[in-house]
Write a protein that holds these residues in place. Structure first.
Motif, mmCIF file in Angstrom:
data_model
loop_
_atom_site.group_PDB
_atom_site.id
_atom_site.type_symbol
_atom_site.label_atom_id
_atom_site.label_comp_id
_atom_site.label_asym_id
_atom_site.label_seq_id
_atom_site.Cartn_x
_atom_site.Cartn_y
_atom_site.Cartn_z
ATOM 1 N N GLY A 7 39.526 50.887 48.191
ATOM 2 C CA GLY A 7 38.788 49.732 47.695
ATOM 3 C C GLY A 7 38.544 49.841 46.197
ATOM 4 N N VAL A 8 38.201 51.064 45.735
ATOM 5 C CA VAL A 8 37.976 51.294 44.308
ATOM 6 C C VAL A 8 39.279 51.072 43.553
ATOM 7 N N GLN A 9 40.379 51.583 44.124
ATOM 8 C CA GLN A 9 41.684 51.396 43.499
ATOM 9 C C GLN A 9 42.022 49.913 43.389
ATOM 10 N N GLN A 10 41.729 49.155 44.439
ATOM 11 C CA GLN A 10 41.989 47.710 44.427
ATOM 12 C C GLN A 10 41.133 47.021 43.363
ATOM 13 N N LEU A 11 39.874 47.439 43.285
ATOM 14 C CA LEU A 11 38.992 46.867 42.256
ATOM 15 C C LEU A 11 39.489 47.185 40.846
ATOM 16 N N LEU A 12 39.917 48.415 40.625
ATOM 17 C CA LEU A 12 40.437 48.807 39.321
ATOM 18 C C LEU A 12 41.706 48.020 38.979
ATOM 19 N N ALA A 13 42.575 47.854 40.011
ATOM 20 C CA ALA A 13 43.804 47.097 39.789
ATOM 21 C C ALA A 13 43.481 45.642 39.485
ATOM 22 N N ALA A 14 42.509 45.067 40.210
ATOM 23 C CA ALA A 14 42.112 43.673 39.967
ATOM 24 C C ALA A 14 41.485 43.526 38.586
ATOM 25 N N GLU A 15 40.677 44.519 38.194
ATOM 26 C CA GLU A 15 40.057 44.485 36.879
ATOM 27 C C GLU A 15 41.115 44.571 35.779
ATOM 28 N N LYS A 16 42.114 45.419 35.982
ATOM 29 C CA LYS A 16 43.191 45.555 35.009
ATOM 30 C C LYS A 16 43.977 44.255 34.900
ATOM 31 N N LYS A 17 44.254 43.637 36.066
ATOM 32 C CA LYS A 17 44.980 42.370 36.085
ATOM 33 C C LYS A 17 44.182 41.279 35.362
ATOM 34 N N ALA A 19 41.913 41.735 33.025
ATOM 35 C CA ALA A 19 41.891 42.054 31.603
ATOM 36 C C ALA A 19 43.209 41.616 30.957
ATOM 37 N N GLU A 20 44.331 41.824 31.653
ATOM 38 C CA GLU A 20 45.626 41.390 31.124
ATOM 39 C C GLU A 20 45.685 39.872 30.998
ATOM 40 N N LYS A 21 45.147 39.180 32.021
ATOM 41 C CA LYS A 21 45.140 37.714 31.981
ATOM 42 C C LYS A 21 44.271 37.206 30.823
ATOM 43 N N ALA A 23 43.576 38.860 28.070
ATOM 44 C CA ALA A 23 44.275 39.181 26.827
ATOM 45 C C ALA A 23 45.397 38.180 26.582
ATOM 46 N N GLU A 24 46.139 37.835 27.631
ATOM 47 C CA GLU A 24 47.216 36.847 27.485
ATOM 48 C C GLU A 24 46.654 35.476 27.119
ATOM 49 N N ALA A 25 45.534 35.093 27.715
ATOM 50 C CA ALA A 25 44.903 33.815 27.392
ATOM 51 C C ALA A 25 44.446 33.800 25.933
ATOM 52 N N ARG A 26 43.915 34.898 25.446
ATOM 53 C CA ARG A 26 43.498 34.993 24.048
ATOM 54 C C ARG A 26 44.703 34.859 23.109
ATOM 55 N N LYS A 27 45.807 35.502 23.489
ATOM 56 C CA LYS A 27 47.021 35.386 22.668
ATOM 57 C C LYS A 27 47.518 33.952 22.641
ATOM 58 N N ARG A 28 47.515 33.295 23.811
ATOM 59 C CA ARG A 28 47.952 31.887 23.857
ATOM 60 C C ARG A 28 47.039 31.013 23.008
#
Length: 112
Positions: A7-17, A19-21, A23-28
């Motif tokens: 569950g922690v791994q899933q949360l970390l992966a979701a948080e990373k995803k 953060a990437e979204k 960051a991508e939105a900020r770049k756009r």
């Protein structure tokens, strides 16, 4: 524990995803702002050129070119100077005679 770790791994992966979204939105957003700024600059330059062109047309229509204005001023100045020289020549002798008569006409008086 394995499920908690998963569950922690899933949360970390979701948080990373996420953060990437973000960051991508900020770049756009930054790209869109830069594009909008460039478009605005291009539009401002186009408007400036149009206004400059219309001013030049107005100036040429109502005032003539700068060469025309300079030639007119030079011509007017020539005629004014010529006229003044004629007046000086015309009245020179009278002024000289008047000054001489005033200098020669001395009336002695007492000054108190």
């Amino acid at each position: 524990m394995a499920s908690q770790s998963q569950g922690v791994q899933q949360l970390l992966a979701a948080e990373k995803k996420a953060a990437e979204k973000v960051a991508e939105a900020r770049k756009r957003k930054a790209r869109r702002l830069k594009q909008a700024k460039d478009e605005a600059q291009a539009e401002i330059e186009k408007i400036r050129q149009d206004k400059e062109k219309s001013f030049k047309e107005y100036e040429a229509k109502y005032l003539g070119s700068q060469d025309d204005v300079a030639a007119k001023i030079k011509n007017d100045t020539y005629f004014k100077v010529t006229d003044m020289n004629k007046q000086v020549a015309q009245h020179k002798q009278k002024v000289i005679e008047r000054v001489i008569s005033l200098v020669q006409d001395i009336k002695p008086e007492l000054h108190y």
